[in-house]
Design a protein around this motif. Sequence first.
Motif, mmCIF file in Angstrom:
data_model
loop_
_atom_site.group_PDB
_atom_site.id
_atom_site.type_symbol
_atom_site.label_atom_id
_atom_site.label_comp_id
_atom_site.label_asym_id
_atom_site.label_seq_id
_atom_site.Cartn_x
_atom_site.Cartn_y
_atom_site.Cartn_z
ATOM 1 N N GLY A 78 0.821 -1.208 0.000
ATOM 2 C CA GLY A 78 0.000 0.000 0.000
ATOM 3 C C GLY A 78 0.851 1.252 0.000
ATOM 4 N N GLY A 79 0.189 2.376 -0.049
ATOM 5 C CA GLY A 79 0.866 3.665 -0.103
ATOM 6 C C GLY A 79 1.277 4.167 1.266
ATOM 7 N N TRP A 99 2.448 7.945 11.830
ATOM 8 C CA TRP A 99 2.450 7.442 13.204
ATOM 9 C C TRP A 99 3.084 6.048 13.264
ATOM 10 N N GLN A 100 2.689 5.181 12.349
ATOM 11 C CA GLN A 100 3.249 3.828 12.334
ATOM 12 C C GLN A 100 4.753 3.843 12.067
ATOM 13 N N GLU A 122 4.133 -5.104 11.138
ATOM 14 C CA GLU A 122 2.843 -4.424 11.205
ATOM 15 C C GLU A 122 2.829 -3.220 10.256
ATOM 16 N N PHE A 123 3.899 -2.437 10.278
ATOM 17 C CA PHE A 123 3.989 -1.269 9.401
ATOM 18 C C PHE A 123 3.976 -1.680 7.927
ATOM 19 N N ALA A 124 4.674 -2.766 7.605
ATOM 20 C CA ALA A 124 4.751 -3.243 6.224
ATOM 21 C C ALA A 124 3.469 -3.948 5.777
ATOM 22 N N ALA A 129 9.149 -8.392 7.735
ATOM 23 C CA ALA A 129 9.696 -7.291 6.932
ATOM 24 C C ALA A 129 11.178 -7.141 7.278
ATOM 25 N N PRO A 130 12.016 -8.051 6.784
ATOM 26 C CA PRO A 130 13.429 -8.041 7.171
ATOM 27 C C PRO A 130 14.198 -6.791 6.734
ATOM 28 N N VAL A 131 13.842 -6.211 5.597
ATOM 29 C CA VAL A 131 14.550 -5.010 5.140
ATOM 30 C C VAL A 131 14.200 -3.823 6.036
ATOM 31 N N LEU A 132 12.919 -3.676 6.363
ATOM 32 C CA LEU A 132 12.500 -2.620 7.287
ATOM 33 C C LEU A 132 13.087 -2.836 8.679
#
Length: 161
Positions: A78-79, A99-100, A122-124, A129-132
């Motif tokens: 998503g955006g 916020w996230q 959660e954010f991804a 989300a290994p890169v994040l």
Amino acid sequence: MCTKEHALTDIQSTNLGEMEREWLQLVRLQCMSYEHNQIEGWDRAISHAETRHGADDGPGIVSRIAVLIRAMRTERVGGFGYLSPFCPNCRRNVTDDEWQLLLLMQAGYRGAPHEIEETAAEFARRIEAPVLTAAAIRFGTTIAASLRRKRSPASSGATLH
């Protein structure tokens, strides 16, 4: 992007401290550069960070935020809605997406691996989300080191401009 499309929260009702508000400003400046394909946001982010963190640490912090944004663009489903870094009304609000991202940055700063992994996923909007996660860890390490140096009596407040 100054819009009503994204859910907004009054920034005064949050627990964001001065440090997190600085991060938010840097995120918004860099998002502006990505959205408009212009260097102005990046340049302003570096100048802002140099003023706040000095010439030694400011650009590194901006770089780590750029790495977070790149990781988000790679892994997030998503955006991402953000508000203008220049609009006075926008400065009083934070989008759910911002916020996230701030929660992920806080987790990175605290340095708790499990919390970072969960917050990144959660954010991804993914299972992992290994890169994040890696970007948040690097961001947290950079911020923590900068704050340690800032507290040191030998730290320099000089800027390049």
